[in-house]
Design an enzyme around this catalytic site. Structure first.
Site, PDB file in Angstrom:
ATOM      1  CD  GLU A 159      24.780 -44.785  38.576  1.00 16.63           C
ATOM      2  OE1 GLU A 159      25.330 -43.807  38.266  1.00 16.63           O
ATOM      3  OE2 GLU A 159      25.142 -45.671  39.354  1.00 16.63           O
ATOM      4  NE  ARG A 172      28.003 -58.562  44.025  1.00 15.68           N
ATOM      5  CZ  ARG A 172      28.845 -57.253  43.567  1.00 15.68           C
ATOM      6  NH1 ARG A 172      29.014 -56.356  44.375  1.00 15.68           N
ATOM      7  NH2 ARG A 172      28.783 -57.241  42.282  1.00 15.68           N
ATOM      8  CE  LYS A 226      26.764 -51.414  36.102  1.00 10.85           C
ATOM      9  NZ  LYS A 226      25.694 -50.256  36.468  1.00 10.85           N
TER      10      LYS A 226
END
Length: 609
Positions: free
Chosen positions: A70, A305, A315
């Site tokens: 994204e 992850r 983020k």
């Protein structure tokens, strides 16, 4: 799948046995290839629905993967693992990896991030060009099909418009111990729901006043299947589609559709999406039943992850570090962003090696930051040219220089190899040797002199003999100090006939060799000594305030002296400063006449000590 990176292999690792590290995704791909799971697929040259793809040829790509960020921030080291995984597997198995911007959320996305992501993937050594086409896509180009799919689900009785408040929907959804309650709007007819959906599309209702929900099972033990929302009203200008839409698809609805339109075979994502897989499958099954999408549909597979010690990858938290000026920007060399790692001195090869070395598993684990640093050392060991730099300088004066060579101004050239013999043995081309001068005065490290040496100390102290690396053997005679007792100058005598590389150089044995830079041709440089940004191995685990774990000594800036070969560096050139570690000429601030170097990593892992 082509790649611009020189280290990329074109052979299939499964066949040549190169990949010993755990990667269960390879087994899945190989099993599908053996069974011919996706052999019947057709590809019309671009993403599209079932009718579009039916006009195509058999797909030239054996598999299709995708990297779908994204564009709402800068990519970090965790994304680097995903990039290497998706592009690498496509490369290794005769496939194609699509570069896709998942830009379905208009309020958080920006072209600045789009450009930074493209740059990061290319820098890592990967390309989305294959079979003469660029496979660069954006999810917002599929909004028309997504809306068409929504109308189909409504007409087929698989979706309805819900006008409950957000709080009512939350309460009626239930929890892990209590089934959900059907919405009072769930029993509307398809015709009523279609009318409402079109009113949503046409902007006749307020933001947040209603949503489109999939009709699945409000009693499902998987809460994600309790009639999830798939469209919401959101008046926001989109960076690609402008104000065309005032309704936008939810990510969980958009993502499987994007995969299917692009003919993705293996959709790899991290473990937090595991609970969403049943909805992924449900949605694609419904759209294939309706003939909207080609079969077989993509399959989603989850992997753990990257959890890297001394690093945060949120983020939001990374943005906080930037906006609160805890770091200098997204590309601060202490940041785990790809732009930060690049500015720190990391190479694409080192990050690819790291991604391969840590493997791919289904279980969460922590990878020690030293593993990443080790991969950089391994990559640079035989590539980074050597050079001498003095980071904490004190002047050393050779008091008998004029007596020995006839003049205080006399200088001689010294030479040293730019790369070690091991690098040449491994096939690196042999570069020209470094040339630098020796004269009456040189700079040495302050720690290389002790007036009263501790036990075992072998460097400069009165009466001891050492070699100036690549130059002469010298004998220390003492020092000068200021009023506070601080050493301002070290004194020694040069021993004639002992210059490195000349006959008789070993006539005087020295127990140590020290690095130095001549006052005659040394160049002043700014050196930024970067260290880990956090003192805590897991700075934000368990709800901790990560700001409190910041390392106050994560950056120390010193004025150093470097040999002339280093002063000729271009931005982004990497070097090994002998004895100190690996350094890079800063990409932003290093200019001719004002060199700036960043420490990438030390010569060995000293953090644990």
């Amino acid at each position: 799948m082509s790649s611009t990176h020189p280290s990329n292999k074109t052979s299939t690792p499964a066949a040549d046995g190169e990949h010993k590290v755990s990667n269960f995704l390879r087994q899945i791909i190989e099993n599908d290839l053996d069974k011919g799971t996706y052999q019947s697929r057709r590809w019309a040259g671009s993403p599209g629905d079932a009718a579009h793809q039916a006009q195509g040829e058999p797909d030239p790509a054996k598999i299709r993967t995708r990297f779908p960020p994204e564009p709402n921030g800068y990519l970090h080291v965790g994304h680097a693992k995903s990039i290497c995984l998706n592009f690498g597997l496509a490369r290794d198995y005769g496939g194609v990896c699509h570069m896709r911007f998942d830009d379905t959320n208009p309020e958080k996305e920006d072209t600045e991030y789009v450009n930074s992501i493209i740059d990061a993937v290319k820098w890592l050594g990967f390309s989305w060009e294959a079979h003469g086409r660029q496979h660069l896509y954006q999810a917002s180009d599929y909004f028309d099909f997504m809306y068409r799919a929504a109308e189909y689900l409504v007409q087929a009785g698989h979706a309805y418009v819900d006008e409950q408040t957000t709080e009512q929907m939350r309460l009626n959804r239930g929890d892990f111990g209590k089934p959900g309650v059907d919405s009072p709007f769930r029993s509307r007819t398809p015709a009523e729901n279609l009318k409402r959906l079109r009113e949503m599309r046409d902007g006749l209702h307020e933001d947040g006043s209603m949503v489109l929900r999939a009709k699945i099972d409000m009693a499902s033990p998987n809460i994600n299947l309790r009639d999830p929302a798939i469209y919401r009203i959101r008046r926001a200008t989109h960076h690609n589609t402008g104000d065309t839409w005032c309704i936008y698809p939810m990510y969980t609805f958009a993502h499987p559709i994007e995969d299917a339109l692009e003919q993705i075979t293996h959709s790899f994502c991290t473990l937090e999406f595991e609970d969403q897989r049943p909805f992924y499958d449900w949605l694609l099954e419904r759209l294939c039943e309706g003939g909207l999408l080609q079969t077989p549909p993509p399959r989603q597979y989850e992997f753990a992850r990257l959890n890297l010690t001394y690093v945060i990858t949120s983020k939001r938290k990374l943005a906080q570090l930037v906006y609160d000026h805890k770091v200098s920007g997204w590309d601060d060399p202490r940041m785990p962003t790809i732009v930060g790692l690049r500015r720190r001195g990391y190479t694409p090869e080192s990050i690819q090696l790291f991604a391969e070395r840590i493997g791919v598993t289904k279980s969460d684990s922590w990878i020690d930051y030293s593993t990443l640093e080790g991969c950089l050392r391994e990559d640079l060991e035989n590539k980074a040219h050597r050079g001498m730099a003095v980071l904490d300088p004190v002047r050393l004066v050779l008091t008998n220089w004029a007596e020995t060579f006839g003049s205080d101004d006399y200088t001689e050239d010294c030479t040293q190899p730019a790369l070690p013999h091991s690098a040449i043995a491994e096939g690196q081309p042999e570069p020209a040797p470094r040339v630098f001068k020796i004269g009456k005065a040189v700079w040495i490290e302050r720690e290389d002199f002790e007036e009263v040496p501790p036990k075992g100390y072998k460097r400069l102290f009165p009466g001891n003999v050492v070699r100036l690396k690549g130059g002469y053997v010298i004998e220390c005679t003492g020092c000068a100090k200021d009023a506070d007792g601080k050493v301002t100058e070290v004194h020694a005598k040069v021993i004639p006939g002992t210059k490195s590389g000349t006959p008789g150089a070993d006539s005087v044995k020295a127990k140590a060799a020290i690095t130095w830079v001549s006052v005659a041709d040394g160049v002043q440089a700014e050196v930024r000594l970067y260290d880990r940004l956090f003192l805590d191995a897991q700075p934000d685990a368990g709800g901790k305030d990560f700001i409190e774990a910041l390392n106050p000594n994560s950056l120390k800036v010193v004025t150093a002296y470097v040999e002339p070969s280093l002063a000729q560096a271009k931005p982004d050139d990497k070097f090994q400063f002998e004895r100190h570690g690996y350094f890079v000429a800063d990409r932003q601030d290093h200019v001719a006449g004002k060199p700036v170097f960043n420490r990438a990593t030390g010569l060995k892992d000293s953090w644990g000590k």
